[in-house]
Structure formats: C-alpha cells, structure tokens
Design a protein around this motif. Sequence first.
Motif, PDB file in Angstrom:
ATOM      1  N   SER A   7       0.808  -1.224   0.000  1.00 51.94           N
ATOM      2  CA  SER A   7       0.000   0.000   0.000  1.00 51.94           C
ATOM      3  C   SER A   7       0.838   1.270   0.000  1.00 51.94           C
ATOM      4  O   SER A   7       0.288   2.370  -0.084  1.00 51.94           O
ATOM      5  CB  SER A   7      -0.929   0.004   1.220  1.00 51.94           C
ATOM      6  OG  SER A   7      -0.169  -0.060   2.431  1.00 51.94           O
ATOM      7  N   SER A   8       2.170   1.144   0.090  1.00 48.51           N
ATOM      8  CA  SER A   8       3.036   2.320   0.165  1.00 48.51           C
ATOM      9  C   SER A   8       3.318   2.886  -1.226  1.00 48.51           C
ATOM     10  O   SER A   8       3.862   2.182  -2.087  1.00 48.51           O
ATOM     11  CB  SER A   8       4.370   1.952   0.830  1.00 48.51           C
ATOM     12  OG  SER A   8       5.350   2.942   0.572  1.00 48.51           O
ATOM     13  N   PRO A   9       3.002   4.154  -1.480  1.00 51.13           N
ATOM     14  CA  PRO A   9       3.314   4.746  -2.784  1.00 51.13           C
ATOM     15  C   PRO A   9       4.808   4.718  -3.111  1.00 51.13           C
ATOM     16  O   PRO A   9       5.181   4.578  -4.285  1.00 51.13           O
ATOM     17  CB  PRO A   9       2.798   6.186  -2.654  1.00 51.13           C
ATOM     18  CG  PRO A   9       1.713   6.097  -1.622  1.00 51.13           C
ATOM     19  CD  PRO A   9       2.203   5.069  -0.648  1.00 51.13           C
ATOM     20  N   ALA A  33       6.695   3.092  -6.301  1.00 53.10           N
ATOM     21  CA  ALA A  33       7.646   3.809  -7.158  1.00 53.10           C
ATOM     22  C   ALA A  33       8.942   3.025  -7.314  1.00 53.10           C
ATOM     23  O   ALA A  33       9.476   2.895  -8.426  1.00 53.10           O
ATOM     24  CB  ALA A  33       7.925   5.199  -6.582  1.00 53.10           C
ATOM     25  N   PHE A  34       9.467   2.498  -6.209  1.00 54.57           N
ATOM     26  CA  PHE A  34      10.706   1.708  -6.300  1.00 54.57           C
ATOM     27  C   PHE A  34      10.490   0.485  -7.194  1.00 54.57           C
ATOM     28  O   PHE A  34      11.350   0.120  -7.996  1.00 54.57           O
ATOM     29  CB  PHE A  34      11.156   1.257  -4.908  1.00 54.57           C
ATOM     30  CG  PHE A  34      11.481   2.389  -3.959  1.00 54.57           C
ATOM     31  CD1 PHE A  34      11.987   3.599  -4.432  1.00 54.57           C
ATOM     32  CD2 PHE A  34      11.279   2.241  -2.590  1.00 54.57           C
ATOM     33  CE1 PHE A  34      12.290   4.635  -3.553  1.00 54.57           C
ATOM     34  CE2 PHE A  34      11.578   3.272  -1.712  1.00 54.57           C
ATOM     35  CZ  PHE A  34      12.076   4.468  -2.194  1.00 54.57           C
ATOM     36  N   MET A  35       9.343  -0.139  -7.042  1.00 55.60           N
ATOM     37  CA  MET A  35       9.050  -1.307  -7.872  1.00 55.60           C
ATOM     38  C   MET A  35       8.968  -0.928  -9.343  1.00 55.60           C
ATOM     39  O   MET A  35       9.431  -1.674 -10.222  1.00 55.60           O
ATOM     40  CB  MET A  35       7.750  -1.960  -7.407  1.00 55.60           C
ATOM     41  CG  MET A  35       7.850  -2.624  -6.025  1.00 55.60           C
ATOM     42  SD  MET A  35       6.234  -2.898  -5.256  1.00 55.60           S
ATOM     43  CE  MET A  35       5.493  -4.054  -6.400  1.00 55.60           C
ATOM     44  N   LEU A  36       8.379   0.206  -9.634  1.00 55.60           N
ATOM     45  CA  LEU A  36       8.291   0.650 -11.032  1.00 55.60           C
ATOM     46  C   LEU A  36       9.680   0.918 -11.611  1.00 55.60           C
ATOM     47  O   LEU A  36       9.943   0.605 -12.783  1.00 55.60           O
ATOM     48  CB  LEU A  36       7.431   1.910 -11.129  1.00 55.60           C
ATOM     49  CG  LEU A  36       5.919   1.696 -11.052  1.00 55.60           C
ATOM     50  CD1 LEU A  36       5.192   3.027 -10.921  1.00 55.60           C
ATOM     51  CD2 LEU A  36       5.416   0.940 -12.282  1.00 55.60           C
ATOM     52  N   LEU A  37      10.569   1.493 -10.798  1.00 57.78           N
ATOM     53  CA  LEU A  37      11.938   1.706 -11.272  1.00 57.78           C
ATOM     54  C   LEU A  37      12.604   0.369 -11.571  1.00 57.78           C
ATOM     55  O   LEU A  37      13.325   0.228 -12.570  1.00 57.78           O
ATOM     56  CB  LEU A  37      12.738   2.489 -10.229  1.00 57.78           C
ATOM     57  CG  LEU A  37      12.268   3.922  -9.972  1.00 57.78           C
ATOM     58  CD1 LEU A  37      13.045   4.539  -8.813  1.00 57.78           C
ATOM     59  CD2 LEU A  37      12.413   4.785 -11.213  1.00 57.78           C
ATOM     60  N   ALA A  52      -0.475  -1.643 -13.422  1.00 59.80           N
ATOM     61  CA  ALA A  52      -1.313  -1.536 -12.227  1.00 59.80           C
ATOM     62  C   ALA A  52      -0.706  -0.576 -11.206  1.00 59.80           C
ATOM     63  O   ALA A  52      -1.419   0.252 -10.612  1.00 59.80           O
ATOM     64  CB  ALA A  52      -1.503  -2.926 -11.606  1.00 59.80           C
ATOM     65  N   LEU A  53       0.611  -0.659 -10.994  1.00 59.74           N
ATOM     66  CA  LEU A  53       1.261   0.232 -10.029  1.00 59.74           C
ATOM     67  C   LEU A  53       1.227   1.679 -10.509  1.00 59.74           C
ATOM     68  O   LEU A  53       0.998   2.609  -9.717  1.00 59.74           O
ATOM     69  CB  LEU A  53       2.705  -0.213  -9.803  1.00 59.74           C
ATOM     70  CG  LEU A  53       2.898  -1.570  -9.127  1.00 59.74           C
ATOM     71  CD1 LEU A  53       4.383  -1.931  -9.074  1.00 59.74           C
ATOM     72  CD2 LEU A  53       2.305  -1.565  -7.723  1.00 59.74           C
ATOM     73  N   ALA A  54       1.479   1.884 -11.791  1.00 55.75           N
ATOM     74  CA  ALA A  54       1.419   3.246 -12.322  1.00 55.75           C
ATOM     75  C   ALA A  54       0.009   3.810 -12.183  1.00 55.75           C
ATOM     76  O   ALA A  54      -0.167   4.999 -11.839  1.00 55.75           O
ATOM     77  CB  ALA A  54       1.868   3.256 -13.781  1.00 55.75           C
ATOM     78  N   ASP A  55      -0.986   2.975 -12.427  1.00 55.41           N
ATOM     79  CA  ASP A  55      -2.372   3.437 -12.276  1.00 55.41           C
ATOM     80  C   ASP A  55      -2.678   3.794 -10.831  1.00 55.41           C
ATOM     81  O   ASP A  55      -3.446   4.734 -10.553  1.00 55.41           O
ATOM     82  CB  ASP A  55      -3.333   2.349 -12.762  1.00 55.41           C
ATOM     83  CG  ASP A  55      -3.337   2.214 -14.283  1.00 55.41           C
ATOM     84  OD1 ASP A  55      -3.751   1.145 -14.783  1.00 55.41           O
ATOM     85  OD2 ASP A  55      -2.925   3.180 -14.971  1.00 55.41           O
ATOM     86  N   ARG A  56      -2.110   3.063  -9.874  1.00 62.34           N
ATOM     87  CA  ARG A  56      -2.322   3.410  -8.459  1.00 62.34           C
ATOM     88  C   ARG A  56      -1.741   4.787  -8.148  1.00 62.34           C
ATOM     89  O   ARG A  56      -2.373   5.596  -7.441  1.00 62.34           O
ATOM     90  CB  ARG A  56      -1.676   2.361  -7.557  1.00 62.34           C
ATOM     91  CG  ARG A  56      -2.352   1.005  -7.559  1.00 62.34           C
ATOM     92  CD  ARG A  56      -1.663   0.061  -6.583  1.00 62.34           C
ATOM     93  NE  ARG A  56      -1.921  -1.329  -6.903  1.00 62.34           N
ATOM     94  CZ  ARG A  56      -1.339  -2.352  -6.295  1.00 62.34           C
ATOM     95  NH1 ARG A  56      -0.456  -2.119  -5.317  1.00 62.34           N
ATOM     96  NH2 ARG A  56      -1.613  -3.587  -6.637  1.00 62.34           N
ATOM     97  N   GLN A  69       9.576  10.376 -10.882  1.00 61.01           N
ATOM     98  CA  GLN A  69      10.531   9.700 -11.763  1.00 61.01           C
ATOM     99  C   GLN A  69       9.972   8.367 -12.246  1.00 61.01           C
ATOM    100  O   GLN A  69      10.079   8.024 -13.434  1.00 61.01           O
ATOM    101  CB  GLN A  69      11.857   9.465 -11.034  1.00 61.01           C
ATOM    102  CG  GLN A  69      12.904   8.767 -11.904  1.00 61.01           C
ATOM    103  CD  GLN A  69      14.098   8.265 -11.115  1.00 61.01           C
ATOM    104  OE1 GLN A  69      14.150   8.395  -9.891  1.00 61.01           O
ATOM    105  NE2 GLN A  69      15.078   7.695 -11.807  1.00 61.01           N
ATOM    106  N   ALA A  70       9.380   7.610 -11.337  1.00 65.04           N
ATOM    107  CA  ALA A  70       8.840   6.303 -11.708  1.00 65.04           C
ATOM    108  C   ALA A  70       7.736   6.442 -12.751  1.00 65.04           C
ATOM    109  O   ALA A  70       7.664   5.659 -13.710  1.00 65.04           O
ATOM    110  CB  ALA A  70       8.318   5.587 -10.461  1.00 65.04           C
TER     111      ALA A  70
END
Length: 761
Positions: free
Chosen positions: A539-541, A545-549, A570-574, A603-604
């Motif tokens: 649930s942490s934004p 972001a780290f995951m998207l990087l 999905a993460l970017a949409d969140r 950045q992500a």
Amino acid sequence: MTSLRRIALIGNSLPRRCGIATFTTDLQRAISASRPDLETCIVAMTDRGQAYDYPPAVAFQIKDDNVEDYLRAADFLNAGRFDTVCLQHEFGIFGGEAGAHILPLLARLTMPVVTTLHTVLANPSAKQRAVMERIVDASSKVVVMANKARELLRSVYLVPDDKIEVIAHGIPDVAFAGPDVAKVRLGFGGKSVILTFGLLSPNKGIEVMIDAMPSILKHRANAVYVVLGATHPNLVRDQGEAYRESLMVRVRALGVEDHVVFLDRFVDQATLLEFISMCDVYVTPYLNEAQMTSGTLAYSFGLGKAVVSTPYWHARELLTDGCGVLVPFGDASAIGGEIAKLLTDDPRRQEMGQRAYAMSRMMTWERTAERYMSAFEAARQGHRLKVFARPDSGAPEPRGPAAPDMQIGHFMTMCDDIGLFQHAVQSVPDRSHGYCVDDNARALLLACALNNPGEQALPEILTTRFAAFVQHAWNPDIRRFRNFMGFNRTWLEDRGSEDSHGRTLWALGEAARGDASPSRRRWATDLFAQALSTAESFSSPRAWAFMLLGLDAYCTVAPDDLHAREVRHALADRLMSCLASVETPDWVWFEEGLAYDNARLPQALMLTGMTTQTPQYRDAGLRSLRWLMTQQTSVAGHFRPVGTGSFGEQRQHPRAFDQQPVEATATIAACLTAWRADGDAEWKTMAMRAFGWFLGSNDLSVALVDPHTGSCRDGLHPDRANENRGGESVVCYLLGLAEIRQLARVNTSLNKPTALRAVGA
C-alpha cells in the motif's frame, strides 16, 4: 528503453585469412553468446578479386572497391533496425584513399556506431588524419586495445577521453596446461619448442629469430623453432612465395634446417590453441614499435606461455610485472640469449607462464563481450539523449560546480565481508548498528551504475557481497525481504518494510539489466520474479515507485513476462489515482504530505510513461516534479531538500531541516529523467543545482563531501553539518555523482566544437 536486441559488426570475416577477420568473427560469437535473445550478424569486407564461402553469420558483404556496396550496406542496416553497429577499422580493409569509402556508409546510418580502432597512427598522412577524424566523429564510442592508443587519440586526434574505451583483445577461456601432451600429439615430443604464429610478412621479424637459433642451440640442443602460418595473401598476390623461400634459404645458410619448421597453414582456433599449448616459449620478434595490438600475443599470454618479444606498444603494456621478457628490436643476440635462459630454467619459465595466465583472466572473450555490451548500451543511451534534446531551443547549457572524480575510498571503508554498514561515527564504521538490506540494495545499484563506460567498476568481490546480502535477506517462508541485521549476522526481524522490499526489487531489476556478471544477471532476474508477486499487495506509494523503477529495468531483459507488464501498469495506475485524489492547484502531489525520496514518485511515472508509451503517466510525472521543485528551491535559488522536520505535516510548505543526501540524489535522477522525457534543458540546470547541494550550494554554504575520499556527511542541521558519514549517505552521493558525470559526457558529445567536427570534411 528496451534492451539491445540486434547488433551488427562491420569488418573482415573468416574464412578470409587475416587478423581482423579472426577478431571480428570471435567478437561476434562472444557477443552472441552473452545473451540468448541477442541477434548478431557481420557485414563482411571482401577484398579485390576474391570470393569467400562465408558462414551464415555474414548477412551482407561489401566489395571493398565498390562504393555502391557501401551505400547498400547502410540501407540494409537501417532497414534491419539494428540497435548498434560495431565497426572494425583498419586503413587497409576499406576502399578509397586511406579507406575513405567507409565514410558514406557511416553518414547514412541511423543507429549509434561503436568503432574498434585496430591501428592508431602517431604520424598519419593528411588524408589518413582526415578519414580517422570523420570516423571518430561519426562514432558514439571508440574502442582501442592499448593505453598507448588512448594517448594518441587524445594528443594527435583530440578525441575526448570519455569517448574512448580501452577493452583488451579477447582470449579463449581455456584451462592452464603443460606442453607435453600437445607436443606428443603434434609430433614434437622430446623437443624444446619455440613458436611464432601469424601471416608471414617482412615486418614480423622472423629473420631475426632465425639468426638467433645457432646461439640457442648451443644451450639447448633439442630446440626447434616452429613458424606456423600462411604467407600474407597480399604478399602472395604481389610476389608469390618469394618471401617464404628467402627465409628457408636463410635457414639453410645457417645450418639450422633440422631445427626450424615452416608450417604453411592458416589454422582454425582449435588447432591454433593446440599449437600454442605445446610451445615452451612464444616469441613475437616484430620490427615495428607501432604494432598497437597482436592477437597472437594475447592468445599466448592467455594460455600461460612464457613470451619473449620486442617492445612494440602492445607487448610493452601486456608483458609487465614478470609476465614476459622484452628484447631490443632486430637484436638476434639478445633474443637468443633470453630464450636460451628460459629454456634452461624450468622454474622461472613455469612461474612466468603461471603469472601471465593469472593476469589474463580479465581478458577472456566473455569479459570482453561484457565490456563491449556496456559500450553499446552507453552509445545507444547517448544517441537517445540526442534525439530527446532540442538542439534548436537556444537554451544555454547548465552551469555549476565541476563534477569531482569518482573516489570510492570511504565507501570501501564502510564495507566488510558481510556488506555495507548502516552508520558511522564520523568516518569510522559503527558496528553497533549492523547492516540493512536498504543500504546494500543501494550499493548494488551503485555497482551497476559504475559499470557504465567512463567509470571504474567496483571490485568484483564487493558486488558479489552486496548480491549475497540481498539473497540472504530473502525470506522464502513468507516471500519477503528482511531488512535489519545485527553485527553478529543475526536478522532482527523476519520481514522488512514495504519500502525496503520495493527498493530491493529496484536494485534487482537494475542488476538483471546492468550487472557485469551474466550469472548474477540471471540470479537477479530470477529473484526479482519471485519477489514481485508478494509486493503487488503493498500500500506504500514509495514502494510502488521503487518497484516501477525496478520493473523498468527488469522488463527490458524479460520482455515476455506478461505478468510483470501487467503489474507495471497496475502500479502506475495506483500512483495516478493517488495524484488524482489529492491534487489541487496549489498541491500537485500524491499524498497529503511530503516525506523522503519524494522525487522517486514522479521519476517512476515518467520512466514508465516513456517505456510503455503512455503519455498520461509521463505528463503526470512531469507536472508533479515541477511542483516539487518549487517546494525544494530556496528564495536564494539553491536546492533545499525537504527536511525531516516536515514528515507527518499535511499540506504545509516543507521545513528546511534536517536535510539529507537521499533527497538530492532522488532529485538529480528525476530531473534528468524529465529532461529525457520532454527535452527541456532547464531540467539539466535543476539537476546540477541539486548536485551542487553536496558541494556547498546549500543553506549553510557547507560542503558535505570530501572529494578526495568520496565520503559524504549525513546531512545538514540548522547550525552545522552532521559529521557522521554513514552508508546511505556515501552511496547516495556516489549515485548522484555518477548521474552528473554521465550528463557531462553527453554534454561533451553534444557540444563538441564545430571546428573539430569539420576537420577533413
């Protein structure tokens, strides 16, 4: 940006008989073997009046005297959408005066070019200089195999240092072995064998070695000198076998015909390695100092042979520290004396060979291919940045403090055989606080960043330790990463925070794409895939972001992982949903307050938007970063990171203190990502301003870094700098420095003076 998929090499190719053909073929095979999904091919140069039965790897051939062939080759490469072209340059293999026919081909290519210069002349003719400078100008990177060549490129041709890569001539990776078995197999059992291999021509100094044989035989009566190689095709074309016959006459005149064997053969690699394996001493008696590289010398060195050589440039650099013997040019007495000493001193000869073998392990074709792949990636990145930049915008280049040299002394001090310590008492590692996966993941990110051309890679053992720490942090029972470990190597928890898990995924993604070791790249790819599924529920934004990087890197090496692609969207949409629910005209952010690593969120989104071609992600990232920069700029105009005193406050202008390095590093990376996204040079200015914070452009006008050791203070208090210099701080500084140094290299490439570009045009 997707990973490299298609690479073409231009040069001679086997079965053409020459050193460039052997090198091009070996390099193509090594690059192809470096990644299973990589497609490679050769555009082969065919010399006048010849025809060759090329293997399937040769996709196109150019007749060296046919200008139209060069243009058709360029069209073939462009139509094939190759990511990079690697040109093998030697003046004699291209048509036209000084090989000028290659220039129209280079001018038409739409992809970056990395050129290997097999010869760099100290005193070129006017035409040779003009052709060389235009080739260098058309190349994103130039590769040479000796430091002397780098010096000549800088001093004679004024090539910027950051454009030059020194990559050793590759060698086969074979086990060290004594000569006796191969001697028996090849019919030289019971002999002391001296070997020279290569195409015969007068500059090889074979005459000098023949003249030395009588003195060698006085000390070693069973010595035999084997000259393995066909006569150079150009010599045969012009003179027939007159040169070889003159050597045989010389042998008979000296009465050593029973001790000199000419084998008129152009052998394949397996046969060559067997001949090298059977020799006791390898000799290269070349007559020309300007011999920049010698593949036969590299191969013999790599097989652990005692080498006696004249001091041409390549030999002078390679045969140091007791790895070989150098003798004067054309001196038969000296070369005979040194060979005789080696043949009669078994311990010294064996020690010399073992030392050479040990020193050559960094030269294997696998390692050489890794270095070339890094150069290709950097060339493509620079090419991409040129596309994104706006050369007609008229915006001045950013000015700021010059980036210091990369110094890792303090970083090394902060590491032990477990990994990177968390904290320090001033500059002394603080063992009482142990380690954490957060900092070791950051250290793995740094190791990947320092694999870029122009930087010195971290020692292999350090990168391995950071990877091992991450692996040990993985708790397979609950599929989460632990974070904190005591100095006694005991984990203090069974799982870490969502943010630490996300940051570790980020490091694994970058390692999967950019680690120097193919094995570690596979390890990182596998562990990333295992650890991703658990993190989908976070649930942490910031974790998102780290995951998207990490996904941005991971998806380039695992493009067929449909699940990872779905998670990325999905993460970017969140993040987009967070921004939409919180954003107002005066608060363009994802949360009600500002915390740490803030710039990683925009950045992500920008990176994800660019690589997935989703403009709304990119635009949201740009919009939120612009707002964040208004919050991180002081009235005086310098960078002021969000202070820790702001954490927990809602919709308030951030407090000034305490300021920490992690914010500056995140901002540098985000601003440079924004520049690549929309081409606005102001983003580069803001990145330089954020980096200036480390050097003293801050609220206290206090430098946080020691440029001599690379240490970085832990932050700024209202009245002073924090004198402790922990693991997070030093890694953050070095990561930011690596980004700025890469920016400087790109700016140098984009802003090369017109006068230099126009030379020889």
